[in-house]
Design an enzyme around this catalytic site. Sequence first.
Site, PDB file in Angstrom:
ATOM      1  N   HIS A   1       0.251 -11.569  -8.704  1.00  0.00           N
ATOM      2  CA  HIS A   1      -0.087 -10.564  -7.529  1.00  0.00           C
ATOM      3  C   HIS A   1      -0.918  -9.731  -8.461  1.00  0.00           C
ATOM      4  O   HIS A   1      -0.265  -8.428  -8.791  1.00  0.00           O
ATOM      5  CB  HIS A   1       1.014 -10.057  -6.688  1.00  0.00           C
ATOM      6  CG  HIS A   1       0.720  -9.431  -5.802  1.00  0.00           C
ATOM      7  ND1 HIS A   1       1.537  -8.490  -4.769  1.00  0.00           N
ATOM      8  CD2 HIS A   1      -0.366  -8.713  -5.046  1.00  0.00           C
ATOM      9  CE1 HIS A   1       0.871  -7.863  -3.993  1.00  0.00           C
ATOM     10  NE2 HIS A   1      -0.499  -7.854  -4.237  1.00  0.00           N
TER      11      HIS A   1
ATOM     12  N   MET B   1       1.021  -7.655   2.931  1.00  0.00           N
ATOM     13  CA  MET B   1       1.701  -6.595   2.401  1.00  0.00           C
ATOM     14  C   MET B   1       2.535  -6.098   3.646  1.00  0.00           C
ATOM     15  O   MET B   1       1.748  -5.725   4.724  1.00  0.00           O
ATOM     16  CB  MET B   1       0.861  -5.685   1.719  1.00  0.00           C
ATOM     17  CG  MET B   1       0.396  -6.055   0.303  1.00  0.00           C
ATOM     18  SD  MET B   1       1.401  -6.733  -0.639  1.00  0.00           S
ATOM     19  CE  MET B   1       2.593  -5.258  -0.948  1.00  0.00           C
TER      20      MET B   1
ATOM     21  N   MET C   1       0.163  -4.232 -11.852  1.00  0.00           N
ATOM     22  CA  MET C   1      -0.564  -2.946 -11.430  1.00  0.00           C
ATOM     23  C   MET C   1      -1.502  -2.196 -12.479  1.00  0.00           C
ATOM     24  O   MET C   1      -0.730  -2.265 -13.843  1.00  0.00           O
ATOM     25  CB  MET C   1       0.301  -2.013 -10.874  1.00  0.00           C
ATOM     26  CG  MET C   1       1.472  -2.955  -9.752  1.00  0.00           C
ATOM     27  SD  MET C   1       2.549  -1.771  -9.015  1.00  0.00           S
ATOM     28  CE  MET C   1       3.598  -2.788  -8.075  1.00  0.00           C
TER      29      MET C   1
ATOM     30  N   ASP D   1       4.169  -8.814 -10.199  1.00  0.00           N
ATOM     31  CA  ASP D   1       3.499  -7.865  -9.871  1.00  0.00           C
ATOM     32  C   ASP D   1       2.634  -7.199 -10.924  1.00  0.00           C
ATOM     33  O   ASP D   1       3.218  -6.537 -11.810  1.00  0.00           O
ATOM     34  CB  ASP D   1       4.198  -6.618  -9.219  1.00  0.00           C
ATOM     35  CG  ASP D   1       4.762  -7.130  -7.808  1.00  0.00           C
ATOM     36  OD1 ASP D   1       3.802  -7.796  -6.960  1.00  0.00           O
ATOM     37  OD2 ASP D   1       6.067  -7.535  -7.293  1.00  0.00           O
TER      38      ASP D   1
ATOM     39  N   MET E   1      -2.706  -6.192  -8.405  1.00  0.00           N
ATOM     40  CA  MET E   1      -3.084  -4.844  -7.648  1.00  0.00           C
ATOM     41  C   MET E   1      -3.970  -4.198  -8.694  1.00  0.00           C
ATOM     42  O   MET E   1      -3.334  -3.186  -9.154  1.00  0.00           O
ATOM     43  CB  MET E   1      -1.760  -4.104  -7.125  1.00  0.00           C
ATOM     44  CG  MET E   1      -0.907  -5.157  -5.826  1.00  0.00           C
ATOM     45  SD  MET E   1       0.793  -4.603  -5.965  1.00  0.00           S
ATOM     46  CE  MET E   1       1.345  -5.864  -6.943  1.00  0.00           C
TER      47      MET E   1
ATOM     48  N   ASP F   1       5.155  -9.751   1.571  1.00  0.00           N
ATOM     49  CA  ASP F   1       5.636  -8.926   0.416  1.00  0.00           C
ATOM     50  C   ASP F   1       5.686  -7.447   0.651  1.00  0.00           C
ATOM     51  O   ASP F   1       4.918  -6.879   1.212  1.00  0.00           O
ATOM     52  CB  ASP F   1       4.463  -8.931  -0.629  1.00  0.00           C
ATOM     53  CG  ASP F   1       4.872  -8.569  -1.847  1.00  0.00           C
ATOM     54  OD1 ASP F   1       6.154  -7.987  -2.041  1.00  0.00           O
ATOM     55  OD2 ASP F   1       3.927  -8.519  -2.953  1.00  0.00           O
TER      56      ASP F   1
ATOM     57  N   SER G   1      10.676 -11.123  -6.846  1.00  0.00           N
ATOM     58  CA  SER G   1       9.535 -10.553  -7.779  1.00  0.00           C
ATOM     59  C   SER G   1      10.273  -9.851  -9.002  1.00  0.00           C
ATOM     60  O   SER G   1      11.209  -8.892  -8.608  1.00  0.00           O
ATOM     61  CB  SER G   1       9.146  -9.178  -6.674  1.00  0.00           C
ATOM     62  OG  SER G   1       8.492  -8.205  -7.486  1.00  0.00           O
TER      63      SER G   1
ATOM     64  N   HIS H   1       7.322 -14.341  -8.569  1.00  0.00           N
ATOM     65  CA  HIS H   1       6.356 -13.238  -8.400  1.00  0.00           C
ATOM     66  C   HIS H   1       5.917 -12.316  -9.293  1.00  0.00           C
ATOM     67  O   HIS H   1       7.194 -11.643  -9.739  1.00  0.00           O
ATOM     68  CB  HIS H   1       6.818 -12.670  -7.104  1.00  0.00           C
ATOM     69  CG  HIS H   1       5.658 -11.868  -6.362  1.00  0.00           C
ATOM     70  ND1 HIS H   1       4.639 -12.322  -5.687  1.00  0.00           N
ATOM     71  CD2 HIS H   1       5.484 -10.430  -6.351  1.00  0.00           C
ATOM     72  CE1 HIS H   1       3.864 -11.404  -5.332  1.00  0.00           C
ATOM     73  NE2 HIS H   1       4.328 -10.515  -5.793  1.00  0.00           N
TER      74      HIS H   1
HETATM   75  C1  DX5 Z   1       4.701  -4.134  -4.161  1.00  0.00           C
HETATM   76  C2  DX5 Z   1       5.012  -5.382  -4.772  1.00  0.00           C
HETATM   77  C3  DX5 Z   1       6.099  -6.105  -4.203  1.00  0.00           C
HETATM   78  C4  DX5 Z   1       7.376  -5.504  -4.634  1.00  0.00           C
HETATM   79  C5  DX5 Z   1       8.549  -6.067  -3.601  1.00  0.00           C
HETATM   80  O1  DX5 Z   1       3.810  -3.302  -4.400  1.00  0.00           O
HETATM   81  O2  DX5 Z   1       3.782  -6.261  -4.520  1.00  0.00           O
HETATM   82  O3  DX5 Z   1       6.030  -7.508  -4.788  1.00  0.00           O
HETATM   83  O4  DX5 Z   1       7.850  -5.646  -5.972  1.00  0.00           O
HETATM   84  O5  DX5 Z   1       9.846  -5.292  -3.723  1.00  0.00           O
HETATM   85  P1  DX5 Z   1      10.744  -4.989  -2.604  1.00  0.00           P
HETATM   86  O6  DX5 Z   1      11.099  -6.636  -2.197  1.00  0.00           O
HETATM   87  O7  DX5 Z   1      11.795  -4.288  -3.411  1.00  0.00           O
HETATM   88  O8  DX5 Z   1      10.016  -4.302  -1.542  1.00  0.00           O
HETATM   89 ZN    ZN Z   2       3.796  -8.339  -5.036  1.00  0.00          ZN
END
Ligand code: DX5
Ligand code: ZN
Length: 213
Positions: free
Chosen positions: A67, A138, A38, A36, A69, A171, A9, A34
């Site tokens: 991903h 998750m 947000m 993320d 969110m 994840d 990620s 990956h």
């Molecule tokens: C959290 C994200 C993850 C996060 C994982 O909301 O979706 O992808 O970056 O990071 P680690 O592996 O550090 O938990």
């Molecule tokens: Zn993620």
Amino acid sequence: MNKILIAPSILSADFSKLGQEIKDVQAAGADWIHVDVMDGHFVPNITIGPVVVKSIKPVTKLPLDVHLMIKNPEDYVESFAKAGADIITFHIEVEEDPKEIIRLIKYFKKKAGISIRPKTEVKRLETILPMVDMVLVMTVEPGFGGQEFMFDCLPKIEEVRKVFKKDIEVDGGVNESTAAEVIKSGANIIVAGTSVFGAKDYAQAIKKLRGGA
Ligand code: DX5
Ligand code: ZN
């Protein structure tokens, strides 16, 4: 069993040299990247959008695993698809009709994933499982990297695996010790932020996650 894939990620990468970080994890054996996304509404943090996906696309040959969110994911599927996302995953907890969003992702010829937060029951996925390519379970509350793995989410991975033969991605808080449990429970794709980008040797970290010494 499906092949074990490692998806670092980039949330935990050094954003001042993001392109190089991606090249480095690719050289270290990563399978997917990956990403993320947000929005400060669905989760209390803000990260990146389609502009960044578009910039990193030419840097790597690896699939970009996006991903989302975010609230109203249907408003952004087209932008992420055109920016170069290969897999687009959104959350079952959004207010819109998930089937419509999956159809939209498929319209843009991308793989569709559905994600569930730790407190959401697997049975909420039941009717849409036949439509998706991947389920993302998750194992932390989404929003931030570097959180503790929630062991009580492991039975959910098993529950999904019983009824879903395609890709299961996990994840949140996955490191070399929790990765083994995650794989044993039936997952085949591991997202790892801190445990890859926080390591000195990315190749060694990826190997350990995959179950190597
Ligand atoms: C959290 C994200 C993850 C996060 C994982 O909301 O979706 O992808 O970056 O990071 P680690 O592996 O550090 O938990
Ligand atoms: Zn993620």
